[in-house]
Design a protein around this motif. Structure first.
Motif, mmCIF file in Angstrom:
data_model
loop_
_atom_site.group_PDB
_atom_site.id
_atom_site.type_symbol
_atom_site.label_atom_id
_atom_site.label_comp_id
_atom_site.label_asym_id
_atom_site.label_seq_id
_atom_site.Cartn_x
_atom_site.Cartn_y
_atom_site.Cartn_z
ATOM 1 N N ARG A 139 0.828 -1.198 0.000
ATOM 2 C CA ARG A 139 0.000 0.000 0.000
ATOM 3 C C ARG A 139 0.867 1.254 0.000
ATOM 4 N NH1 ARG A 139 -4.523 -0.082 4.460
ATOM 5 N NH2 ARG A 139 -2.686 -0.268 5.795
ATOM 6 N N ASP A 140 0.418 2.229 -0.774
ATOM 7 C CA ASP A 140 1.162 3.468 -0.921
ATOM 8 C C ASP A 140 1.292 4.220 0.398
ATOM 9 O OD1 ASP A 140 2.494 5.544 -1.979
ATOM 10 O OD2 ASP A 140 0.894 6.307 -3.230
ATOM 11 N N GLY A 141 0.266 4.158 1.242
ATOM 12 C CA GLY A 141 0.300 4.917 2.490
ATOM 13 C C GLY A 141 1.351 4.438 3.469
ATOM 14 N N ASP A 142 1.699 3.159 3.402
ATOM 15 C CA ASP A 142 2.653 2.593 4.356
ATOM 16 C C ASP A 142 4.102 2.750 3.899
ATOM 17 O OD1 ASP A 142 0.517 1.758 5.886
ATOM 18 O OD2 ASP A 142 0.376 -0.163 4.836
ATOM 19 N N ILE A 143 4.293 2.941 2.622
ATOM 20 C CA ILE A 143 5.637 3.010 2.053
ATOM 21 C C ILE A 143 5.794 4.330 1.308
ATOM 22 C CG2 ILE A 143 7.260 1.950 0.417
ATOM 23 C CD1 ILE A 143 5.760 -0.680 0.860
ATOM 24 N N ARG A 144 6.937 4.956 1.495
ATOM 25 C CA ARG A 144 7.224 6.195 0.767
ATOM 26 C C ARG A 144 8.372 5.936 -0.208
ATOM 27 N NH1 ARG A 144 6.768 11.661 0.746
ATOM 28 N NH2 ARG A 144 8.653 12.882 0.291
ATOM 29 N N VAL A 145 8.108 6.197 -1.470
ATOM 30 C CA VAL A 145 9.129 6.044 -2.504
ATOM 31 C C VAL A 145 9.395 7.405 -3.135
ATOM 32 C CG1 VAL A 145 9.787 4.922 -4.667
ATOM 33 C CG2 VAL A 145 8.361 3.689 -3.013
ATOM 34 N N THR A 146 10.657 7.801 -3.118
ATOM 35 C CA THR A 146 11.059 9.067 -3.733
ATOM 36 C C THR A 146 11.947 8.775 -4.928
ATOM 37 O OG1 THR A 146 11.001 10.165 -1.574
ATOM 38 C CG2 THR A 146 12.180 11.298 -3.343
ATOM 39 N N LEU A 147 11.651 9.413 -6.060
ATOM 40 C CA LEU A 147 12.441 9.223 -7.273
ATOM 41 C C LEU A 147 13.144 10.527 -7.633
ATOM 42 C CD1 LEU A 147 9.836 7.215 -9.394
ATOM 43 C CD2 LEU A 147 11.704 6.310 -8.010
ATOM 44 N N HIS A 148 14.396 10.421 -7.993
ATOM 45 C CA HIS A 148 15.184 11.603 -8.360
ATOM 46 C C HIS A 148 16.017 11.300 -9.592
ATOM 47 C CE1 HIS A 148 18.046 14.946 -8.166
ATOM 48 N NE2 HIS A 148 18.995 14.038 -8.297
ATOM 49 N N LEU A 149 15.816 12.082 -10.632
ATOM 50 C CA LEU A 149 16.641 11.952 -11.829
ATOM 51 C C LEU A 149 16.710 13.327 -12.475
ATOM 52 C CD1 LEU A 149 18.227 9.782 -13.336
ATOM 53 C CD2 LEU A 149 16.244 9.423 -14.799
ATOM 54 N N ALA A 150 17.845 13.971 -12.365
ATOM 55 C CA ALA A 150 17.978 15.362 -12.792
ATOM 56 C C ALA A 150 18.122 15.487 -14.308
ATOM 57 C CB ALA A 150 19.198 15.996 -12.108
ATOM 58 N N ASP A 151 17.634 16.618 -14.830
ATOM 59 C CA ASP A 151 17.889 17.039 -16.218
ATOM 60 C C ASP A 151 17.305 16.110 -17.282
ATOM 61 O OD1 ASP A 151 19.375 19.125 -15.095
ATOM 62 O OD2 ASP A 151 21.198 17.916 -15.092
ATOM 63 N N ILE A 152 16.322 15.296 -16.939
ATOM 64 C CA ILE A 152 15.695 14.406 -17.926
ATOM 65 C C ILE A 152 14.187 14.575 -17.822
ATOM 66 C CG2 ILE A 152 15.274 12.010 -18.587
ATOM 67 C CD1 ILE A 152 18.097 11.346 -17.660
ATOM 68 N N GLY A 153 13.536 14.777 -18.972
ATOM 69 C CA GLY A 153 12.099 14.947 -18.982
ATOM 70 C C GLY A 153 11.420 13.882 -19.819
ATOM 71 N N GLY A 154 10.091 13.945 -19.870
ATOM 72 C CA GLY A 154 9.335 12.989 -20.662
ATOM 73 C C GLY A 154 8.910 11.784 -19.846
ATOM 74 N N PRO A 155 8.033 10.948 -20.421
ATOM 75 C CA PRO A 155 7.450 9.834 -19.683
ATOM 76 C C PRO A 155 8.108 8.478 -19.912
ATOM 77 C CG PRO A 155 6.203 10.188 -21.680
ATOM 78 C CD PRO A 155 7.343 11.179 -21.711
ATOM 79 N N SER A 156 9.167 8.411 -20.718
ATOM 80 C CA SER A 156 9.626 7.109 -21.210
ATOM 81 C C SER A 156 10.442 6.291 -20.210
ATOM 82 C CB SER A 156 10.440 7.282 -22.492
ATOM 83 O OG SER A 156 11.634 7.996 -22.260
#
Length: 262
Positions: A139-156
């Motif tokens: 469940r999303d509420g129990d776990i926190r996931v942070t994503l970091h990737l600089a200088d890159i855009g788009g959904p791929s």
């Protein structure tokens, strides 16, 4: 003799405007963009001094190998692309000629285009987290996931973000390292329910992946033909339609099982 000279002079005079038009066309800006293999990034690793994937609220495993998201790089929105540029790129396997408006929306300033691409990246990251946690039954509420990737855009990068989260989190029946110590690359959008979508530029992305050491590439199934057209030597192409497919294929690859191919 005079007649022949007059005729030749007349032909020359007629030809001059045509030659001038051809010369002008050769150097006139055209509505195209030239794309090339871009950078890749290991979502299991560190980018600009920060972990790409950070998980709190749940145990994580130590991973080996790499999961590399891939990109293409295109000429700047205002770059003048002439006939010579298009001709050279057309006959090279490491370049692609794309309609300018397919990469940069018409009439949009550079800042607005960048803002749009970064917005697509944020939405992709949110979908990747939802897909990965859903796949693991967490469940999303129990776990926190942070994503970091600089200088890159788009959904791929969505598929690779999801795989990275699944690889790091310890879930029921999900033991083991997805990469098996290999350098795995890929591309594909992701929806919260885990559906993988096509992205474009796959033929260039496989070349970027091979350059950076990948031997396995996860391809949205609809783009297998494009990937096969310029497949780098020794690169294994695995078609995927869902996150579940991708996880199953990587596990089979590590276990010596049957793995689908493009």
């Amino acid at each position: 003799m005079l007649s022949r000279i007059s005729r030749a002079r007349a032909l020359l005079l007629c030809a001059l405007p045509v030659l001038a038009l051809i010369a002008a066309a050769a150097f006139a800006p055209l509505p195209y963009t030239i794309a090339l293999p871009g950078s890749t990034a290991d979502v299991l690793g560190v980018d600009k001094g920060r972990q790409v994937i950070t998980v709190t609220g749940a145990p994580v495993r130590k991973t080996t190998g790499q999961l590399r998201m891939t990109t293409i790089v295109a000429t700047a929105p205002g770059a003048d692309i002439d006939l010579g540029d298009v001709a050279r790129a057309w006959f090279r396997s490491d370049q692609a000629v794309l309609p300018h408006d397919s990469v940069y929306p018409a009439g949009k300033p550079d800042r607005e285009i960048e803002k749009r691409n970064l917005g697509q990246m944020r939405m992709s990251q949110e979908s990747a987290v939802a897909a990965a946690l859903g796949h693991l039954g967490k469940r999303d509420g129990d776990i926190r996931v942070t994503l970091h990737l600089a200088d890159i855009g788009g959904p791929s990068a969505g598929l690779l973000f999801s795989l990275g989260i699944v690889d790091k989190l310890v879930g029921d029946g999900e033991g083991g390292d997805l990469t098996g110590g290999k350098v795995v690359a890929g591309t594909g959008t992701i929806t919260p329910d885990g559906t993988v979508g096509a992205v474009g530029g796959v033929a260039l992305k496989t070349q970027a992946a091979a350059r950076d050491g990948a031997t396995v590439f996860l391809v949205p199934k609809a783009e297998c033909d494009d990937a096969l057209a310029t497949r780098p030597a020794g690169m294994r192409l695995i078609p995927v339609t869902t996150l579940k497919d991708a996880v199953a294929s990587l596990k089979a690859l590590g276990d010596g099982g049957r793995v689908p191919s493009c």
